[in-house]
Scaffold this motif. Sequence first.
Motif, PDB file in Angstrom:
ATOM      1  N   ALA A  18     -36.082  80.556  -6.175  1.00 45.67           N
ATOM      2  CA  ALA A  18     -35.989  81.013  -7.561  1.00 45.67           C
ATOM      3  C   ALA A  18     -35.846  82.531  -7.649  1.00 45.67           C
ATOM      4  CB  ALA A  18     -37.216  80.549  -8.341  1.00 45.67           C
ATOM      5  N   SER A  19     -36.618  83.259  -6.843  1.00 45.29           N
ATOM      6  CA  SER A  19     -36.528  84.723  -6.885  1.00 45.29           C
ATOM      7  C   SER A  19     -35.183  85.213  -6.355  1.00 45.29           C
ATOM      8  CB  SER A  19     -37.679  85.353  -6.096  1.00 45.29           C
ATOM      9  OG  SER A  19     -37.640  84.989  -4.734  1.00 45.29           O
ATOM     10  N   ASN A 171     -25.243  79.536  -9.431  1.00 44.90           N
ATOM     11  CA  ASN A 171     -26.676  79.518  -9.726  1.00 44.90           C
ATOM     12  C   ASN A 171     -27.153  78.159 -10.236  1.00 44.90           C
ATOM     13  OD1 ASN A 171     -26.949  82.270  -9.141  1.00 44.90           O
ATOM     14  ND2 ASN A 171     -26.506  82.889 -11.234  1.00 44.90           N
ATOM     15  N   ILE A 172     -26.236  77.373 -10.787  1.00 40.36           N
ATOM     16  CA  ILE A 172     -26.643  76.154 -11.503  1.00 40.36           C
ATOM     17  C   ILE A 172     -27.317  75.126 -10.584  1.00 40.36           C
ATOM     18  CG2 ILE A 172     -25.812  74.206 -12.882  1.00 40.36           C
ATOM     19  CD1 ILE A 172     -23.658  76.141 -14.010  1.00 40.36           C
ATOM     20  N   ILE A 176     -31.379  74.089 -10.790  1.00 40.44           N
ATOM     21  CA  ILE A 176     -31.833  72.718 -11.039  1.00 40.44           C
ATOM     22  C   ILE A 176     -32.820  72.274  -9.953  1.00 40.44           C
ATOM     23  CG2 ILE A 176     -31.107  70.296 -11.136  1.00 40.44           C
ATOM     24  CD1 ILE A 176     -28.490  71.282 -12.425  1.00 40.44           C
ATOM     25  N   LEU A 177     -32.468  72.541  -8.694  1.00 36.11           N
ATOM     26  CA  LEU A 177     -33.341  72.162  -7.581  1.00 36.11           C
ATOM     27  C   LEU A 177     -34.675  72.902  -7.649  1.00 36.11           C
ATOM     28  CD1 LEU A 177     -33.794  70.623  -4.954  1.00 36.11           C
ATOM     29  CD2 LEU A 177     -32.627  72.492  -3.734  1.00 36.11           C
ATOM     30  N   THR A 182     -40.481  72.936  -8.591  1.00 37.97           N
ATOM     31  CA  THR A 182     -41.598  73.584  -9.292  1.00 37.97           C
ATOM     32  C   THR A 182     -42.392  72.555 -10.096  1.00 37.97           C
ATOM     33  OG1 THR A 182     -40.359  75.665  -9.474  1.00 37.97           O
ATOM     34  CG2 THR A 182     -42.238  75.379 -10.945  1.00 37.97           C
ATOM     35  N   TYR A 183     -41.684  71.718 -10.831  1.00 38.01           N
ATOM     36  CA  TYR A 183     -42.331  70.686 -11.653  1.00 38.01           C
ATOM     37  C   TYR A 183     -43.169  69.736 -10.791  1.00 38.01           C
ATOM     38  CZ  TYR A 183     -42.861  66.737 -14.858  1.00 38.01           C
ATOM     39  OH  TYR A 183     -43.377  65.728 -15.621  1.00 38.01           O
ATOM     40  N   THR A 184     -42.675  69.438  -9.603  1.00 38.45           N
ATOM     41  CA  THR A 184     -43.324  68.446  -8.741  1.00 38.45           C
ATOM     42  C   THR A 184     -44.500  69.018  -7.954  1.00 38.45           C
ATOM     43  OG1 THR A 184     -41.179  67.334  -8.476  1.00 38.45           O
ATOM     44  CG2 THR A 184     -42.932  66.729  -6.925  1.00 38.45           C
TER      45      THR A 184
END
Length: 514
Positions: A18-19, A171-172, A176-177, A182-184
């Motif tokens: 992400a960074s 970036n897309i 998404i990945l 992060t959610y998981t």
Amino acid sequence: MAETGFKKWIITITVIMASLLELIDTTIVNVAIPHIQGNLGATLEDIAWVVTGYAVANVIILPMSGWLGGRFGRKNYFMASIIIFTIASFLCGNSTSLDELVIFRILQGVAGGGLISTAQAILIETWPREQIGTATALFGLGAVVGPTVGPTIGGWITESELGWRWIFYVNIPVGILAFLLTYTFVRETPKDEKKPIDWWGIGLLAVAVGSLQTILEKGESEDWFAKTYIIVLTVLAVVGTILFIWRELSTDHPIVNFSIMRHRSFSVGMFTSFILGFGLYGSVFVFPVFCQNLLGFNAQQTGELLFPGGLCTIIMMPFIGKMLNKGVPAQFMATVGMFLFFVFTWMLSNSTLATGEHDVLIPLLIRGVGMALLFVPLTTLAMADLKGPEIGQGSGLNNMMRQLGGSFGIAALTTLIHVRQGLHRSNLLANINPYNPAYNERFNLLMHGFMAKGKSMLDATQMAYAAIEGTVMRQTLLLTYDDAYWVSGLIMLFSIPLLYLQPFKKLKAVADAH
């Protein structure tokens, strides 16, 4: 509470991914500017706002990111930043006008400011305190390598059949990945929803930091204080900064918690991060301009030259983290890093017009090692004493100072290049006169050479003057870029004493204290 095993590593990969999105986008667009300008029919002055808008939005959000993470929960804020950044990337690639592109780049910058500092805060809390050196080293992979490989990726995409829009579209899938991981896997953190919002603090921060960043981005191209709006922004930056600091020290619920400045290691670390940003972004700015304007390299070649140094940084990072964990003083490693950066600039300051790809490889490798020795120890020193909510606040401020250092570096080096270019040209032109035997010999040699190719005396004379003018210009640029390298190295070298204002601490002792 630190994570262990597989979960620790998957969170680490997620936040680095992400960074990297944010950090690569700070430089990936630069090499595509001419292509975007031609496609959207914009002037060079207007197209510069594609870079400026992103940088201004980014640096406004960075110091607020710790508060935003506390307000909405660090995981929620991080996921929201990833979503907004990914959507903004799609909108940037789909832009049909300059106005659309600038607006969506500002949105991208707002989200990007939340990505980098929140990623660092998550990473520091994911790893045990005694392994903070390793955590910082892993985060440094993105923070140092991102701006370095950005031109490489941007140059390759721009020169390929894909076109400039794909510098945003790439970036897309990564976004998404990163969101799904992060959610998981990333753990929820408490929210401070009951605390009142310091709207005055938010407004003053936006005015102060936004004005300062705009001045640094646009000052040189606008001839600094020759433009009224630069003067107005300067007043706003000074007054806004004073009022913002007063507001944050007097309110019970500040946006930026300046009480963390009580940690001497963090306070000094703010200055060393500024110097790091100056060297990191300043050198990445000067080197491509030097290669493309003087040595005749294209964007892709320039990017490829920077890649081995970035690879060298990647290889060095884990070893430096382990050395920190074993108790090697961070100050010693950072001292070596600053000295190596000086060596890099000294070697490039001796460049000539015959300098080629092989001549710059060794200096760039030295820079790669130096940056690894700088980023990890400096960040570790700054963040080692922070705990709990202070980590998010400190990460935001520390990253903001590095970004501002980069902006100051680029602005200062651009101004230096402008001033020294005029001085060197004047000095060289003093030798262009009929009383100088060397000039007369060179001029006559050129003129007779053109006449031997069938040119008339008048045409040959004009062509000889033009050839000498070209030589003067190239020598002027060479001397000017050499000065820029030399000044960058001296600033880094003279900053070494700052390191020893920070207390010597072993990471194990820090972990036990917490």
